[in-house]
Design a protein around this motif. Structure first.
Motif, PDB file in Angstrom:
ATOM      1  N   ALA A   1       0.834  -1.203   0.000  1.00 47.54           N
ATOM      2  CA  ALA A   1       0.000   0.000   0.000  1.00 47.54           C
ATOM      3  C   ALA A   1       0.866   1.249   0.000  1.00 47.54           C
ATOM      4  O   ALA A   1       0.586   2.228  -0.708  1.00 47.54           O
ATOM      5  CB  ALA A   1      -0.928  -0.017   1.216  1.00 47.54           C
ATOM      6  N   GLY A   2       1.945   1.219   0.771  1.00 47.87           N
ATOM      7  CA  GLY A   2       2.839   2.370   0.824  1.00 47.87           C
ATOM      8  C   GLY A   2       3.486   2.658  -0.516  1.00 47.87           C
ATOM      9  O   GLY A   2       3.592   3.829  -0.925  1.00 47.87           O
ATOM     10  N   LYS A   3       3.936   1.615  -1.217  1.00 45.38           N
ATOM     11  CA  LYS A   3       4.584   1.818  -2.522  1.00 45.38           C
ATOM     12  C   LYS A   3       3.590   2.412  -3.528  1.00 45.38           C
ATOM     13  O   LYS A   3       3.959   3.283  -4.331  1.00 45.38           O
ATOM     14  CB  LYS A   3       5.133   0.500  -3.062  1.00 45.38           C
ATOM     15  CG  LYS A   3       6.274  -0.108  -2.262  1.00 45.38           C
ATOM     16  CD  LYS A   3       7.483   0.793  -2.188  1.00 45.38           C
ATOM     17  CE  LYS A   3       8.225   0.902  -3.494  1.00 45.38           C
ATOM     18  NZ  LYS A   3       9.481   1.711  -3.375  1.00 45.38           N
ATOM     19  N   ILE A   4       2.350   1.952  -3.484  1.00 44.46           N
ATOM     20  CA  ILE A   4       1.333   2.490  -4.404  1.00 44.46           C
ATOM     21  C   ILE A   4       1.035   3.949  -4.076  1.00 44.46           C
ATOM     22  O   ILE A   4       0.979   4.809  -4.971  1.00 44.46           O
ATOM     23  CB  ILE A   4       0.056   1.634  -4.322  1.00 44.46           C
ATOM     24  CG1 ILE A   4       0.324   0.237  -4.892  1.00 44.46           C
ATOM     25  CG2 ILE A   4      -1.108   2.304  -5.067  1.00 44.46           C
ATOM     26  CD1 ILE A   4      -0.724  -0.794  -4.540  1.00 44.46           C
ATOM     27  N   LEU A   5       0.861   4.248  -2.798  1.00 45.99           N
ATOM     28  CA  LEU A   5       0.540   5.615  -2.391  1.00 45.99           C
ATOM     29  C   LEU A   5       1.661   6.595  -2.716  1.00 45.99           C
ATOM     30  O   LEU A   5       1.405   7.784  -2.952  1.00 45.99           O
ATOM     31  CB  LEU A   5       0.215   5.656  -0.898  1.00 45.99           C
ATOM     32  CG  LEU A   5      -1.108   5.005  -0.499  1.00 45.99           C
ATOM     33  CD1 LEU A   5      -1.180   4.798   1.010  1.00 45.99           C
ATOM     34  CD2 LEU A   5      -2.285   5.843  -0.985  1.00 45.99           C
ATOM     35  N   GLU A   6       2.902   6.122  -2.758  1.00 47.74           N
ATOM     36  CA  GLU A   6       4.023   6.997  -3.118  1.00 47.74           C
ATOM     37  C   GLU A   6       3.860   7.583  -4.521  1.00 47.74           C
ATOM     38  O   GLU A   6       4.378   8.665  -4.813  1.00 47.74           O
ATOM     39  CB  GLU A   6       5.335   6.228  -3.047  1.00 47.74           C
ATOM     40  CG  GLU A   6       5.844   5.969  -1.633  1.00 47.74           C
ATOM     41  CD  GLU A   6       7.111   5.128  -1.630  1.00 47.74           C
ATOM     42  OE1 GLU A   6       7.665   4.875  -2.731  1.00 47.74           O
ATOM     43  OE2 GLU A   6       7.543   4.700  -0.534  1.00 47.74           O
ATOM     44  N   HIS A   7       3.147   6.879  -5.389  1.00 46.00           N
ATOM     45  CA  HIS A   7       2.991   7.333  -6.767  1.00 46.00           C
ATOM     46  C   HIS A   7       1.615   7.923  -7.044  1.00 46.00           C
ATOM     47  O   HIS A   7       1.351   8.366  -8.172  1.00 46.00           O
ATOM     48  CB  HIS A   7       3.294   6.177  -7.724  1.00 46.00           C
ATOM     49  CG  HIS A   7       4.718   5.726  -7.646  1.00 46.00           C
ATOM     50  ND1 HIS A   7       5.756   6.440  -8.194  1.00 46.00           N
ATOM     51  CD2 HIS A   7       5.286   4.655  -7.026  1.00 46.00           C
ATOM     52  CE1 HIS A   7       6.902   5.830  -7.952  1.00 46.00           C
ATOM     53  NE2 HIS A   7       6.644   4.740  -7.235  1.00 46.00           N
ATOM     54  N   ALA A   8       0.741   7.937  -6.053  1.00 46.56           N
ATOM     55  CA  ALA A   8      -0.561   8.586  -6.181  1.00 46.56           C
ATOM     56  C   ALA A   8      -0.420  10.069  -5.854  1.00 46.56           C
ATOM     57  O   ALA A   8       0.536  10.487  -5.203  1.00 46.56           O
ATOM     58  CB  ALA A   8      -1.565   7.923  -5.241  1.00 46.56           C
ATOM     59  N   PRO A   9      -1.366  10.910  -6.285  1.00 45.19           N
ATOM     60  CA  PRO A   9      -1.292  12.336  -5.949  1.00 45.19           C
ATOM     61  C   PRO A   9      -1.418  12.564  -4.442  1.00 45.19           C
ATOM     62  O   PRO A   9      -1.884  11.694  -3.696  1.00 45.19           O
ATOM     63  CB  PRO A   9      -2.500  12.930  -6.691  1.00 45.19           C
ATOM     64  CG  PRO A   9      -2.864  11.923  -7.726  1.00 45.19           C
ATOM     65  CD  PRO A   9      -2.505  10.586  -7.155  1.00 45.19           C
ATOM     66  N   ALA A  10      -1.014  13.736  -4.002  1.00 43.43           N
ATOM     67  CA  ALA A  10      -1.208  14.128  -2.609  1.00 43.43           C
ATOM     68  C   ALA A  10      -2.699  14.078  -2.281  1.00 43.43           C
ATOM     69  O   ALA A  10      -3.551  14.386  -3.126  1.00 43.43           O
ATOM     70  CB  ALA A  10      -0.663  15.533  -2.388  1.00 43.43           C
TER      71      ALA A  10
END
Length: 471
Positions: A130-139
Motif C-alpha cells: 500500500a505504501g509503494k502504491i501511495l508513493e505514486h498517487a497524488p497528494a
C-alpha cells in the motif's frame, strides 16, 4: 535504461533457456505429453488445453492453435522452440516483462515465510505494498483497498461512491471496459454488457473520439467541448442528485486506446465537483507505466477521488488489484463499516510481487523507458505506416498504441475481421505477437521492451500490412 539482465531478443536456446519438460510426471492422470518434446509436446499441450478448458470470450470450437511455454523480458516462446517479440503483454498487464528476477525472487521468499494471511490481520507485505502504491498517487490519497483484480476494484469503487454520496447511479462511457463482475460489466460500454445487464443504476455517455466523432466535430477542441457538454446534459437529464459517480478509463484501452484530448479529464473533474459526484479513474490497464507515466491521468494534471488499478501493479505475476482512496472517502469509513471484502484481499504473495515490481520499476527506470520508447520508436514508427492504404489512424502514448485499419480512407469503412486476422497471422509467422480488436491492431508491448525489439516488431507489422494491402 538497460534490461539486458532479464530480456531475451533471440532464440531462448541460444541464451541457455529451455522449456521445462518432464513436469507432467508429478501430475498423475492429468499429465500432458509424457516423453514428448518439441513440436509433439506443443501439439499435445494445445489438444489437452482445448479439450479440458473453457476459454473466456470465445466460441470453443474456434480457439487459436498456439501455446506459450515461457518468456523473458519482451520475448516469448512455445514448446517447439519458436520465439516471438511480444506486442501484447498478454492482457496488457505484463508491464515489467516476463520473469523479472527481482519479482520472482520476492514471491519465492514470501512463499517460504507465509503464504496466506486473512484480510483482517495486519501484515508487513500488505502495508508495504500500500505504501509503494501511495508513493505514486497524488497528494491527498491515504489508503488502499486491495482486491483480486481490476473488475472487483471497479466494483468496490462504485460501491464506495454510492455509500459516500447516498446516491445510486453511475455514469460510464459506451466505449469502455471495466471488468466482468456484476456492476463492472454493466458499467462496460461494449457488446459484453448486453447479455449481462443485471445490475441497476447505470447510465452511459459517449466520450471523445475525434476519428469517429459522435458530435460532428472537426477539431480536438470541438470534440472535447461537445463531449463534456453531452456529459453534463446527461447528468441534468438524469438528475444530478441521483448520480453517485462518474467512472471512466483515463485512456480507454480495449475500446481503442483513445487518448483523451487536452482538457477533457479536467472538464470531467469540474463537472463532478459542480454536482457533488465522485470521479473514479479506472487505471487498471493504463496505470503503472503503460502510458509512460505512473498513472495516465497524471499526464493531464487531474486528480480524481478514487483510482482503480490491477494488471501492471505487479505485472500479473500474482493476481491483485485495488482502489486507491482519497482521504475524505477513506475517513468516511472510520466509524462506518465498509460493507465489502474478499478472502484474498491483500494476499501476501501478491503483495510481495507488488513491492518488488514497483521497486524494480523505480530503480531501473522502466516507466521512463516506456515513455522514451513511445516517443522515439513506437510513435514515429507507427505513424510512418500512414502511407499504407489500410491505415486510417494511429494513436497512443508510451507503450499503449492502436492502429485503426480501414477498407477506404475516405469513407473510413472498417476493415473486415478476416483481413485483420490475416495480418495478425502473418505477423505471428514472422516472429511477432500482437492483439487485434474489431478493426484495430493494438501495439502494447511490455514497458521493458528495447528499441531494437520495438523497431523489429514495427518492421514485421509494416511488411504484413503491405502484403495485405496488395491483396
Amino acid at each position: 535504461m538497460s534490461t539486458s539482465s532479464h530480456s531475451s531478443t533471440g532464440n531462448q536456446r541460444e541464451a541457455g533457456i529451455r522449456p521445462v519438460v518432464g513436469w507432467e510426471e508429478d501430475c498423475g492422470a492429468a499429465g500432458v505429453g509424457h516423453d514428448l518434446t518439441g513440436a509433439d509436446l506443443d501439439a499435445a499441450v494445445i489438444e489437452a488445453d482445448h479439450s479440458r478448458v473453457l476459454h473466456s470470450w470465445s466460441a470453443q470450437a474456434h480457439l487459436p492453435s498456439s501455446s506459450i511455454a515461457g518468456g523473458s523480458g519482451a520475448s516469448l516462446w512455445d514448446y517447439a522452440g519458436n520465439t516471438w517479440i511480444d506486442f501484447s503483454s498478454q492482457l496488457i498487464n505484463v508491464n515489467i516483462g516476463y520473469q523479472h528476477p527481482r519479482v520472482v525472487a520476492a514471491i519465492r521468499r514470501q512463499a517460504e515465510v507465509m503464504t496466506m494471511v486473512a484480510p483482517s490481520t495486519s501484515n508487513k507485505q500488505r502495508a508495504e505494498a500500500a505504501g509503494k502504491i501511495l508513493e505514486h498517487a497524488p497528494a491527498g490519497f491515504e489508503k488502499v483497498f486491495f482486491t483480486n483484480a481490476g473488475a472487483d476494484a471497479n466494483e468496490n469503487a462504485m460501491r464506495m461512491a454510492r455509500l459516500v454520496t447516498g446516491r445510486d447511479k453511475i455514469i460510464s462511457r459506451y466505449r469502455s471496459y471495466h471488468g466482468n463482475t456484476g456492476a463492472s460489466i454493466v458499467a462496460t460500454g461494449d457488446w459484453r454488457r448486453i447479455p449481462n445487464e443485471y445490475a441497476r443504476g447505470h447510465v452511459h455517455v459517449f466520450g471523445p473520439y475525434l476519428y469517429r466523432s459522435e458530435f460532428w466535430a472537426t477539431t480536438a477542441e470541438q470534440e472535447c467541448a461537445r463531449a463534456l457538454e453531452h456529459l453534463e446534459h446527461t447528468i441534468l437529464a438524469e438528475g444530478p442528485e441521483t448520480i453517485a459517480g462518474i467512472l471512466l478509463e483515463s485512456v480507454p484501452g480495449t475500446a481503442g486506446i483513445m487518448v483523451p484530448p487536452p482538457g477533457y479529464l479536467a472538464g470531467v473533474r469540474r463537472i463532478a465537483d459542480r454536482y457533488g459526484i465522485v470521479m473514479i479513474c479506472d487505471e487498471v490497464m493504463a496505470g503503472f507505466g503503460r502510458t509512460g507515466a505512473w498513472f495516465a491521468f497524471q499526464r493531464q494534471d487531474v486528480v480524481p477521488d478514487l483510482i482503480t488499478f490491477a494488471k501492471g501493479v505487479n505485472s500479473g505475476y500474482v493476481p491483485a488489484g485495488g482502489v486507491v482512496i482519497s482521504s475524505e472517502i477513506a475517513h468516511f469509513f472510520d466509524e462506518r463499516v465498509f460493507p465489502g471484502g474478499l478472502t484474498y484481499s491483500g494476499h501476501p504473495l501478491a503483495m510481495a510481487a507488488i513491492v518488488a515490481a514497483i521497486t524494480a520499476m523505480e530503480d531501473e527506470g522502466i516507466v521512463e523507458n516506456a515513455d522514451q520508447i513511445g516517443e522515439t520508436v513506437l510513435g514515429p514508427g507507427l505513424r510512418a505506416l500512414g502511407d499504407n492504404p489500410l491505415v486510417g489512424e494511429v494513436r497512443g502514448q508510451g507503450v499503449f498504441w492502436a492502429v485503426e485499419l480501414v477498407a477506404d480512407k475516405a469513407t473510413r469503412e472498417r476493415l473486415e475481421g478476416s483481413r485483420l486476422a490475416a495480418v495478425s497471422r502473418r505477423c505471428h509467422q514472422r516472429g511477432l505477437i500482437l492483439p487485434v480488436h474489431d478493426n484495430r491492431i493494438h501495439v502494447v508491448p511490455p514497458c521493458v521492451i528495447t528499441a531494437e525489439q520495438a523497431t523489429r516488431g514495427i518492421e514485421i507489422l509494416a511488411d504484413a500490412l503491405a502484403e495485405e494491402a496488395r491483396h
